[in-house]
Design a protein around this motif. Structure first.
Motif, short mmCIF file in Angstrom:
data_model
loop_
_atom_site.label_atom_id
_atom_site.label_comp_id
_atom_site.label_asym_id
_atom_site.label_seq_id
_atom_site.Cartn_x
_atom_site.Cartn_y
_atom_site.Cartn_z
N THR A 108 49.40 63.14 96.01
CA THR A 108 48.70 64.30 96.43
C THR A 108 47.49 64.15 95.34
O THR A 108 47.75 65.03 94.24
N PRO A 109 46.50 63.56 95.62
CA PRO A 109 45.33 63.38 94.44
C PRO A 109 44.82 64.78 94.27
O PRO A 109 44.40 65.44 95.31
N THR A 110 44.71 65.09 93.31
CA THR A 110 44.18 66.71 92.79
C THR A 110 43.00 66.68 91.67
O THR A 110 43.25 66.24 90.90
N GLU A 111 42.13 67.30 92.07
CA GLU A 111 40.75 67.58 91.11
C GLU A 111 41.07 68.77 90.42
O GLU A 111 41.71 69.78 90.91
N THR A 141 45.85 77.30 92.47
CA THR A 141 45.96 76.03 93.33
C THR A 141 46.51 76.25 94.72
O THR A 141 46.87 77.54 94.92
N SER A 142 46.62 75.51 95.18
CA SER A 142 47.30 75.48 96.62
C SER A 142 48.71 75.43 96.70
O SER A 142 49.33 74.73 95.65
N ARG A 143 49.34 75.75 97.66
CA ARG A 143 50.81 75.49 97.92
C ARG A 143 51.29 74.20 97.94
O ARG A 143 52.24 73.72 97.71
N ILE A 144 50.36 73.29 98.57
CA ILE A 144 50.38 71.86 98.71
C ILE A 144 50.75 71.08 97.25
O ILE A 144 51.64 70.48 97.13
N VAL A 145 49.70 71.59 96.24
CA VAL A 145 49.91 71.31 94.82
C VAL A 145 51.12 71.63 94.16
O VAL A 145 51.97 70.98 93.66
N GLY A 150 56.63 70.53 92.36
CA GLY A 150 58.26 71.42 92.54
C GLY A 150 58.14 72.66 91.68
O GLY A 150 59.07 73.22 91.11
N ILE A 151 57.09 73.42 91.99
CA ILE A 151 56.77 74.75 91.36
C ILE A 151 56.86 75.79 92.49
O ILE A 151 56.14 75.75 93.45
N PRO A 152 57.60 76.83 92.15
CA PRO A 152 57.40 77.95 93.29
C PRO A 152 56.05 78.71 93.48
O PRO A 152 55.33 78.69 92.35
N ASP A 153 55.94 79.02 94.43
CA ASP A 153 54.86 79.55 94.82
C ASP A 153 54.58 81.39 94.42
O ASP A 153 54.51 82.18 95.27
N GLU A 154 54.78 81.37 93.08
CA GLU A 154 54.82 82.83 92.83
C GLU A 154 53.67 83.19 91.51
O GLU A 154 53.95 82.39 90.78
N ILE A 155 53.04 84.34 91.54
CA ILE A 155 52.25 84.57 90.70
C ILE A 155 52.90 84.73 89.25
O ILE A 155 53.89 85.52 89.36
#
Length: 221
Positions: A108-111, A141-145, A150-155
């Motif tokens: 998942t290449p990420t800038e 960042t995106s949910r893909i990243v 392995g991080i939950p999408d929680e603010i």
């Protein structure tokens, strides 16, 4: 008496009525045919427009932007000069840090960047939850990243990020402040950092670019 009582010669009238009835039925058929043809062409036109719009959206997301034009790797002075042109209706920009580092980013290449609101929206990197980074230690960042890390999408989640610039590898801890879906078809994902952090760590390059991409950090897209 040969004639029938009250005989009525209505044959010609019946013929006229029959002809009128047939003409009337033909009109109904013609009107129905016109309606059906109109519905058919309207449906075809709607489907064609929908397909075209869908293909256009897919192409923009694959390329990574909905902007009409893009210029890469220019200096802040060149960007300011470019943005002064009266022909340009709207403009947005981003400052490049480098790439996220770690095994989770191999597939998942990420800038890593800072971006203003226009750039974030036009590159499909605008949060649908939370907001763009404002404080120095914030990250979006995106949910893909997030899934790759392995991080939950929680603010409010704390994220340790390691990224490489042209000259260094830096590790810092950030607070997640904004999230968007991301596009699996995009050639890279994006992590956005704040303007105060950018000004301290990766200030924008000034002067004139040589037109040869030998460096990325601090340059503007």
């Amino acid at each position: 008496m040969n004639d029938i009582l009250f005989r009525n010669n209505n044959e010609s009238i019946l013929k006229k009525l029959a002809k009128r009835s047939m003409k009337s039925q033909k009109n109904y058929v013609a009107i129905l045919a016109i309606i059906l043809a109109t519905l058919l062409f309207t449906s075809l036109f709607t489907i064609a427009i929908s397909l075209q719009s869908s293909m256009q959206d897919s192409n923009m997301r694959t390329i990574g932007t909905s902007a009409h034009a893009g210029v890469k790797h220019i200096t802040l002075d060149e960007y300011n000069a470019l943005s002064s042109y009266s022909e340009i209706k709207e403009i947005g920009h981003s400052i490049i840090f480098g790439y996220a580092v770690g095994d989770c980013f191999n597939k998942t290449p990420t800038e890593v960047r800072w971006a203003d609101t226009n750039y974030a929206k036009w590159t499909f990197n605008y949060p649908d939850m939370g907001r763009l980074p404002e404080k120095e230690n914030e990250l979006a960042t995106s949910r893909i990243v997030l899934a790759a890390m392995g991080i939950p999408d929680e603010i409010g989640t704390q994220i340790e990020l390691t990224y490489s610039t042209d000259n260094d590898t830096i590790t810092n801890t950030f607070t997640l402040c904004g999230i968007w879906n991301g596009d699996s078809v995009a050639y890279r994902q994006t992590i956005l950092l704040s303007e105060p952090y950018t000004e301290r760590v990766v200030p924008a390059v000034h002067g004139t670019s040589d037109g040869i991409v030998t460096a990325s950090t601090g340059y503007i897209d």
